[in-house]
Design a protein around this motif. Sequence first.
Motif, PDB file in Angstrom:
ATOM      1  N   TYR A  89      44.781  49.921  50.192  1.00 40.82           N
ATOM      2  CA  TYR A  89      44.427  48.499  50.184  1.00 40.82           C
ATOM      3  C   TYR A  89      44.129  48.009  48.776  1.00 40.82           C
ATOM      4  O   TYR A  89      44.426  46.870  48.433  1.00 40.82           O
ATOM      5  N   LEU A  90      43.546  48.862  47.938  1.00 41.20           N
ATOM      6  CA  LEU A  90      43.269  48.480  46.560  1.00 41.20           C
ATOM      7  C   LEU A  90      44.553  48.169  45.807  1.00 41.20           C
ATOM      8  O   LEU A  90      44.604  47.215  45.021  1.00 41.20           O
ATOM      9  N   GLN A  91      45.603  48.949  46.054  1.00 43.77           N
ATOM     10  CA  GLN A  91      46.888  48.686  45.400  1.00 43.77           C
ATOM     11  C   GLN A  91      47.439  47.319  45.788  1.00 43.77           C
ATOM     12  O   GLN A  91      48.078  46.650  44.982  1.00 43.77           O
ATOM     13  N   PHE A  92      47.197  46.922  47.015  1.00 45.68           N
ATOM     14  CA  PHE A  92      47.664  45.612  47.482  1.00 45.68           C
ATOM     15  C   PHE A  92      46.728  44.494  47.046  1.00 45.68           C
ATOM     16  O   PHE A  92      47.154  43.401  46.675  1.00 45.68           O
ATOM     17  N   LEU A  93      45.428  44.762  47.089  1.00 42.45           N
ATOM     18  CA  LEU A  93      44.436  43.705  46.913  1.00 42.45           C
ATOM     19  C   LEU A  93      44.225  43.284  45.475  1.00 42.45           C
ATOM     20  O   LEU A  93      44.035  42.090  45.204  1.00 42.45           O
ATOM     21  N   LEU A  94      44.214  44.208  44.528  1.00 45.77           N
ATOM     22  CA  LEU A  94      43.776  43.892  43.167  1.00 45.77           C
ATOM     23  C   LEU A  94      44.500  42.708  42.542  1.00 45.77           C
ATOM     24  O   LEU A  94      43.845  41.787  42.033  1.00 45.77           O
TER      25      LEU A  94
END
Length: 285
Positions: A89-94
Motif C-alpha cells: 500500500y505504501l508503494q501505491f499511496l506515497l
Amino acid sequence: MAFTETKTSTDQDAPAPVEKERLRKLLNQGERPAPPSAFASARAFAWRSMLKIKHVPEQLGDILVFPIIMLLMFTYLFGGAIAGGTGDYLQFLLPGIMVMSIVMTTIYTGMSVNIDINKGVSDRFRTLPIWRAAPMVGYLLADMFRYAAAGAIMFGTGMIMGYRPEGGAAGVLLGVGLLLVFCFAFSWVWTWLGLITRSEKTVMSISMSIMFPLTFLSNIMVDPSTMPGWLQPVVKNTPISQLVDGVRGLFDGTSPSGAVLTTLIWSAGFIAVFGFLTLRAYNRK
C-alpha cells in the motif's frame, strides 16, 4: 522682539541661493534609475515572503508535520484493509498522499494575499513603479519553496518506511517537477479568491469546501476500478486524479505521457483563467 529673533534665526537656517543651486546640480547628476524588471520585482516580493518564514518559523509546521502524520496514519491504519499489507500500500499511496498534502498547502497563498489586503499593504504596492503582477507572482514563487520542502520531507519519510521508486532519481525529479508546476498554476485560484473575499477565514472556509471533495474524490488512496461504475469516469478525469496518475507513473517508471500532458493542459488553463481574474481583481481593488 521674540518674533523678530525667530524670523532672523529662520532666515539664517535657510540655504543661500548658491547652496540651493549647488544642491540642485548634485541631485541632477547622473541618469534617473531605470524601473526594475518584472523578474526583479517578483524576486523581491518572493524574498519578502521568505523573510516572513524566517521570522515566523511556525508557518512551516503545516508543511513539515502534517504530511508525515498523513502518510503514517493512512499507511498503517488502512494499508492492511485496502492492500493486504502496509508495504504494497505504501508503494501505491506515497505519490498520491504527496499530491494531496502539497496541493492542500496551496490554500495558504490566498490567505496571505487576503491578509496583506486587509492590512493595507497592497495599497502601498500599487504606488510603486513595478510590474503590477509582481506581488502576486512573488507570493507564488515563495510558496514553491514550501511545496518543495513538503515533498522532500514526505519522500524522505516514505523512503525510511520502505518506499522504493522504480523510476529512479530521474523519475522522482520529473514527478516532483510536474507536481510543482501544477501547484504553481493551481495557486492562482486561491490568489483570486483571496482578492475577492472579505477575510482570511472566508478564504479558508471556501477553499476547504472545494479541496476536500476534490482530493478525496480521486485515485489518491484507492484504485478507481473499485468504485461504482457511474463514479469511475468522474474520478478518473478530475485534475487531481490526472496529476496523481502522472506523478505515480513517473515515480514507478511507467512514463504516463497521457496523464502528464493532461496535467500540463490543466495547469495552463488555471494560469490563463485565474491569472487573468487575479490581475483584474487586483487592479480594481
